[in-house]
Design a protein around this motif. Structure first.
Motif, PDB file in Angstrom:
ATOM      1  N   VAL A 239      -3.820  -3.576   7.360  1.00 29.10           N
ATOM      2  CA  VAL A 239      -3.394  -2.546   7.056  1.00 29.10           C
ATOM      3  C   VAL A 239      -2.446  -3.003   6.036  1.00 29.10           C
ATOM      4  N   PHE A 240      -1.943  -5.027   5.987  1.00 31.89           N
ATOM      5  CA  PHE A 240      -2.049  -4.953   4.186  1.00 31.89           C
ATOM      6  C   PHE A 240      -3.169  -4.357   3.009  1.00 31.89           C
TER       7      PHE A 240
ATOM      8  N   THR B 148      -2.472  -1.918   0.019  1.00 31.37           N
ATOM      9  CA  THR B 148      -2.368  -2.863  -1.188  1.00 31.37           C
ATOM     10  C   THR B 148      -3.735  -2.351  -1.631  1.00 31.37           C
ATOM     11  N   PHE B 149      -4.571  -1.714  -1.292  1.00 30.34           N
ATOM     12  CA  PHE B 149      -6.212  -0.685  -2.003  1.00 30.34           C
ATOM     13  C   PHE B 149      -6.406  -1.633  -1.781  1.00 30.34           C
ATOM     14  N   ARG B 150      -6.913  -2.690  -1.373  1.00 28.20           N
ATOM     15  CA  ARG B 150      -7.907  -4.106  -1.897  1.00 28.20           C
ATOM     16  C   ARG B 150      -9.096  -3.819   0.385  1.00 28.20           C
TER      17      ARG B 150
ATOM     18  N   HIS C 100       1.813  -7.332  -5.329  1.00 28.44           N
ATOM     19  CA  HIS C 100       0.853  -7.511  -4.486  1.00 28.44           C
ATOM     20  C   HIS C 100      -0.332  -8.152  -5.299  1.00 28.44           C
ATOM     21  N   LEU C 101      -1.083  -8.231  -6.636  1.00 30.75           N
ATOM     22  CA  LEU C 101      -2.614  -7.624  -7.068  1.00 30.75           C
ATOM     23  C   LEU C 101      -2.198  -9.371  -7.874  1.00 30.75           C
TER      24      LEU C 101
ATOM     25  N   PHE D  39       3.178  -1.218  -2.384  1.00 27.02           N
ATOM     26  CA  PHE D  39       2.426  -0.415  -1.662  1.00 27.02           C
ATOM     27  C   PHE D  39       2.358   1.438  -1.348  1.00 27.02           C
ATOM     28  N   GLY D  40       1.639   1.887  -2.215  1.00 28.37           N
ATOM     29  CA  GLY D  40       1.266   2.803  -2.606  1.00 28.37           C
ATOM     30  C   GLY D  40       1.767   3.184  -4.189  1.00 28.37           C
TER      31      GLY D  40
END
Length: 385
Positions: free
Chosen positions: A117-118, A122-124, A301-302, A321-322
């Protein structure tokens, strides 16, 4: 001396007067001091005046809304951010990955670990758009999934959409690279699978109704179509080409409610959402998410290399997130800690938690690319000044 309201109105009017866009509605709020201005018209002909209650296609402003919805389920204890998504989305339990990002789509290897989910937040996760749109593995995202500018009536239902996605390899191993857009659509399907509700019903119950977002949804009721703005694209000759009319793509519920870009909304509805992120939305707003959840949403978070590789979309910003998080003071409006995002239909919404500031800008002219247009930059400079 001109007032802040006069400055905002003059800014919007200056861009409308050039013919670059028919109209705009904008909001700048510092705690309880709120300035809203509506200028121009809903249509290029100038027959329908723009109003504070005008409904817009907000495109990628859907992304932070869906991320907040995921966090409500985390707080409910339904799952943890580190949980693999294969429990609810078995179609994506063991996807393949192209051996190299630029290689053939049929030259694949297994994932080295499950998608979590994380990773999606984070789009990763390995799905989505990089800076190079010519990579072979990207083609199916457009042809099979309908990724790109929102087209609600042209996308299959969530189960069929996910089945098609499962046949497309990841561009990178989970956790390696930031890739734009697709993860939010997967999150929308994940919400429906976990909750047992459709994404529209879940968002209405857990976010829109508690926050009083009465005009936000995936379609516009017939009774409200007179408040729904037309949507345009700038033509090669400098004019405006109609993309969608009020009785078009959003006039009926879609088969696939897109968590990446399907929502319509108004300036006041989006202000209610930003107030929730700032814990200024009254008792109901404050209770929707804990401060810890909001901090997770609005924190970058990147890694530095992931930010550098994503500059086409992020311009050096990080990703929460988003939405993006400002980490580099590259412009006067770029304030460390500012969180939010822009929508491809000409929309933007941000918050600066450290100053209690919220900004929302809604237009009806599609962006020509990932770089924010002059009006957005001028608006942000005014808001930060």
């Amino acid at each position: 001396m001109t007032s802040p309201a006069s400055n905002l109105r003059e800014l919007l009017k200056s861009h409308v007067d050039t013919g670059a866009l028919p109209g705009a509605v904008a909001l700048i709020a510092h705690h309880d001091r709120v300035d809203v201005q509506a200028v121009g018209s809903l249509d290029a002909a100038g027959a329908l005046p723009m109003g504070r209650d005008t409904i817009f296609r907000v495109a990628s402003l859907t992304k932070p809304v869906v991320a907040a919805a995921i966090m409500t389920l985390v707080e409910d204890g339904r799952f943890a951010l580190g949980d693999p998504i294969g429990r609810w989305l078995p179609e994506l339990a063991a996807p393949n990955v192209v051996r190299t990002p630029g290689g053939p789509i049929d030259d694949v290897i297994p994932v080295t670990r499950p998608i979590t989910v994380f990773d999606l937040l984070t789009f990763r996760a390995g799905y989505g758009f990089p800076a190079d749109f010519s990579l072979p593995a990207l083609a199916p995202l457009f042809t099979e999934l309908g990724q790109g500018p929102p087209r609600p009536q042209a996308v299959p239902d969530p189960d069929e959409w996910l089945a098609r996605l499962s046949r497309i390899p990841l561009l990178h191993q989970p956790g390696v690279a930031w890739l734009y857009n697709t993860c939010s659509d997967i999150l929308g399907v994940l919400i429906a699978r976990i909750s047992g509700r459709s994404l529209p019903d879940f968002l209405a119950e857990r976010l829109f109704e508690p926050l009083g977002m009465v005009d936000t949804g995936f379609s516009v009721p017939a009774a409200d179509l007179d408040r729904f703005a037309y949507c345009y694209r700038t033509s090669p000759t400098g004019g405006l080409d109609l993309i969608d009319a009020p009785d078009g793509q959003w006039s009926s519920p879609p088969a696939f409610p897109s968590g990446a870009g399907g929502l319509v909304s108004t300036i006041d509805d989006l202000h209610a959402f930003t107030r929730m992120l700032l814990a200024e939305g009254g008792a109901a707003g404050r209770q929707l998410l804990t401060p810890a959840s909001v901090r997770r949403m609005t924190t970058d978070h990147l890694t530095a290399p992931q930010r550098d590789a994503s500059r086409l979309f992020l311009e050096g910003q990080g990703w929460g997130f988003g939405g993006s998080v400002d980490v580099e003071p590259v412009d006067p409006w770029n304030v460390p800690g500012r969180f939010g995002w822009v929508g491809g239909t000409g929309t933007a919404a941000h918050v600066v938690p450290s100053t209690g500031t919220a900004t929302v800008l809604l237009t009806q002219v599609e962006l020509s690319g990932p770089t924010p247009p002059t009006l957005m930059r001028d608006f942000w400079r005014l808001a930060s000044g």
